[in-house]
Design a protein around this motif. Sequence first.
Motif, PDB file in Angstrom:
ATOM      1  N   ALA A  40       0.849  -1.191   0.000  1.00 43.40           N
ATOM      2  CA  ALA A  40       0.000   0.000   0.000  1.00 43.40           C
ATOM      3  C   ALA A  40       0.891   1.249   0.000  1.00 43.40           C
ATOM      4  N   PRO A  41       0.362   2.373  -0.448  1.00 46.21           N
ATOM      5  CA  PRO A  41       1.155   3.602  -0.476  1.00 46.21           C
ATOM      6  C   PRO A  41       1.723   3.940   0.895  1.00 46.21           C
ATOM      7  N   GLY A  42       3.032   4.177   0.929  1.00 49.17           N
ATOM      8  CA  GLY A  42       3.679   4.562   2.178  1.00 49.17           C
ATOM      9  C   GLY A  42       3.910   3.439   3.164  1.00 49.17           C
ATOM     10  N   LYS A  43       3.634   2.197   2.736  1.00 48.27           N
ATOM     11  CA  LYS A  43       3.795   1.063   3.649  1.00 48.27           C
ATOM     12  C   LYS A  43       4.752   0.029   3.080  1.00 48.27           C
ATOM     13  N   GLU A  44       5.219  -0.847   3.958  1.00 52.09           N
ATOM     14  CA  GLU A  44       6.067  -1.944   3.534  1.00 52.09           C
ATOM     15  C   GLU A  44       5.228  -2.988   2.788  1.00 52.09           C
ATOM     16  N   ARG A  45       5.901  -3.721   1.924  1.00 50.47           N
ATOM     17  CA  ARG A  45       5.219  -4.814   1.258  1.00 50.47           C
ATOM     18  C   ARG A  45       4.901  -5.890   2.290  1.00 50.47           C
ATOM     19  N   GLU A  46       3.697  -6.480   2.172  1.00 47.95           N
ATOM     20  CA  GLU A  46       3.269  -7.462   3.157  1.00 47.95           C
ATOM     21  C   GLU A  46       2.713  -8.711   2.493  1.00 47.95           C
ATOM     22  N   THR A  92      -6.554  -1.679  -0.716  1.00 51.39           N
ATOM     23  CA  THR A  92      -5.936  -0.924  -1.802  1.00 51.39           C
ATOM     24  C   THR A  92      -4.421  -1.038  -1.734  1.00 51.39           C
ATOM     25  N   ALA A  93      -3.832  -1.500  -2.837  1.00 47.45           N
ATOM     26  CA  ALA A  93      -2.391  -1.734  -2.870  1.00 47.45           C
ATOM     27  C   ALA A  93      -1.993  -2.218  -4.260  1.00 47.45           C
ATOM     28  N   VAL A  94      -0.692  -2.268  -4.478  1.00 52.56           N
ATOM     29  CA  VAL A  94      -0.171  -2.981  -5.633  1.00 52.56           C
ATOM     30  C   VAL A  94       0.039  -4.419  -5.183  1.00 52.56           C
ATOM     31  N   TYR A  95      -0.496  -5.356  -5.946  1.00 53.78           N
ATOM     32  CA  TYR A  95      -0.408  -6.769  -5.602  1.00 53.78           C
ATOM     33  C   TYR A  95       0.643  -7.441  -6.482  1.00 53.78           C
ATOM     34  N   TYR A 116      11.482 -15.082  -7.391  1.00 51.55           N
ATOM     35  CA  TYR A 116      11.024 -14.359  -8.582  1.00 51.55           C
ATOM     36  C   TYR A 116       9.774 -13.565  -8.249  1.00 51.55           C
ATOM     37  N   TRP A 117       9.674 -12.387  -8.870  1.00 49.85           N
ATOM     38  CA  TRP A 117       8.576 -11.468  -8.602  1.00 49.85           C
ATOM     39  C   TRP A 117       8.025 -10.898  -9.907  1.00 49.85           C
ATOM     40  N   GLY A 118       6.718 -10.676  -9.900  1.00 50.34           N
ATOM     41  CA  GLY A 118       6.106  -9.980 -11.016  1.00 50.34           C
ATOM     42  C   GLY A 118       6.205  -8.473 -10.833  1.00 50.34           C
ATOM     43  N   GLN A 119       5.683  -7.743 -11.798  1.00 50.64           N
ATOM     44  CA  GLN A 119       5.739  -6.286 -11.771  1.00 50.64           C
ATOM     45  C   GLN A 119       4.622  -5.671 -10.933  1.00 50.64           C
ATOM     46  N   GLY A 120       3.612  -6.443 -10.649  1.00 52.41           N
ATOM     47  CA  GLY A 120       2.535  -5.959  -9.810  1.00 52.41           C
ATOM     48  C   GLY A 120       1.327  -5.482 -10.592  1.00 52.41           C
ATOM     49  N   THR A 121       0.175  -5.521  -9.950  1.00 51.05           N
ATOM     50  CA  THR A 121      -1.067  -5.014 -10.529  1.00 51.05           C
ATOM     51  C   THR A 121      -1.783  -4.203  -9.456  1.00 51.05           C
ATOM     52  N   GLN A 122      -2.294  -3.046  -9.859  1.00 55.21           N
ATOM     53  CA  GLN A 122      -2.904  -2.121  -8.901  1.00 55.21           C
ATOM     54  C   GLN A 122      -4.349  -2.522  -8.594  1.00 55.21           C
ATOM     55  N   VAL A 123      -4.653  -2.571  -7.320  1.00 54.34           N
ATOM     56  CA  VAL A 123      -6.030  -2.774  -6.869  1.00 54.34           C
ATOM     57  C   VAL A 123      -6.407  -1.556  -6.034  1.00 54.34           C
ATOM     58  N   THR A 124      -7.488  -0.899  -6.432  1.00 59.75           N
ATOM     59  CA  THR A 124      -7.964   0.280  -5.709  1.00 59.75           C
ATOM     60  C   THR A 124      -9.413   0.045  -5.312  1.00 59.75           C
ATOM     61  N   VAL A 125      -9.677   0.168  -4.028  1.00 57.14           N
ATOM     62  CA  VAL A 125     -11.021  -0.045  -3.503  1.00 57.14           C
ATOM     63  C   VAL A 125     -11.518   1.276  -2.935  1.00 57.14           C
ATOM     64  N   SER A 126     -12.590   1.769  -3.509  1.00 62.78           N
ATOM     65  CA  SER A 126     -13.145   3.037  -3.040  1.00 62.78           C
ATOM     66  C   SER A 126     -14.210   2.782  -1.985  1.00 62.78           C
ATOM     67  N   SER A 127     -14.235   3.611  -0.976  1.00 64.99           N
ATOM     68  CA  SER A 127     -15.190   3.414   0.128  1.00 64.99           C
ATOM     69  C   SER A 127     -16.431   4.269  -0.064  1.00 64.99           C
TER      70      SER A 127
END
Length: 127
Positions: A40-46, A92-95, A116-127
């Motif tokens: 997530a923005p501003g956070k460590e990958r989890e 909401t994060a890059v997965y 190995y890692w992929g490039q990521g895909t963005q998931v955005t959830v609006s409240s």
Amino acid sequence: QVQLVESGGGLVQAGASLRLSCVASGRTFSTNSMGWFRQAPGKEREFVAAITRSGGSTYYADSVKEGRFTISRDNAKNTVDLQMNSLKAEDTAVYYCAAGKGVTNWSVRKEYAYDYWGQGTQVTVSS
């Protein structure tokens, strides 16, 4: 070498569902445990979820348990999917999709266990 490409991200409203997919190149897919992580923005990958080589065991972060997220794999198609239900704004994060041969029960939730890692895909959830 394993190359990973994620897809399926997007913008959805809270409560909706999304299905992420990761396709792996190469003939060694079935020898790798597979995982999904997010950042997530501003956070460590989890860690989010992982599945063993045969698909016999799965692991989930506490935040996505109780059926909200489900990981699955198809070794014949070299794919690993993440079904995400009842999405929340905090999802909401890059997965990222990840693959690792040396993943153990102890390291399955750790980034260092995956090679190995992929490039990521963005998931955005609006409240």
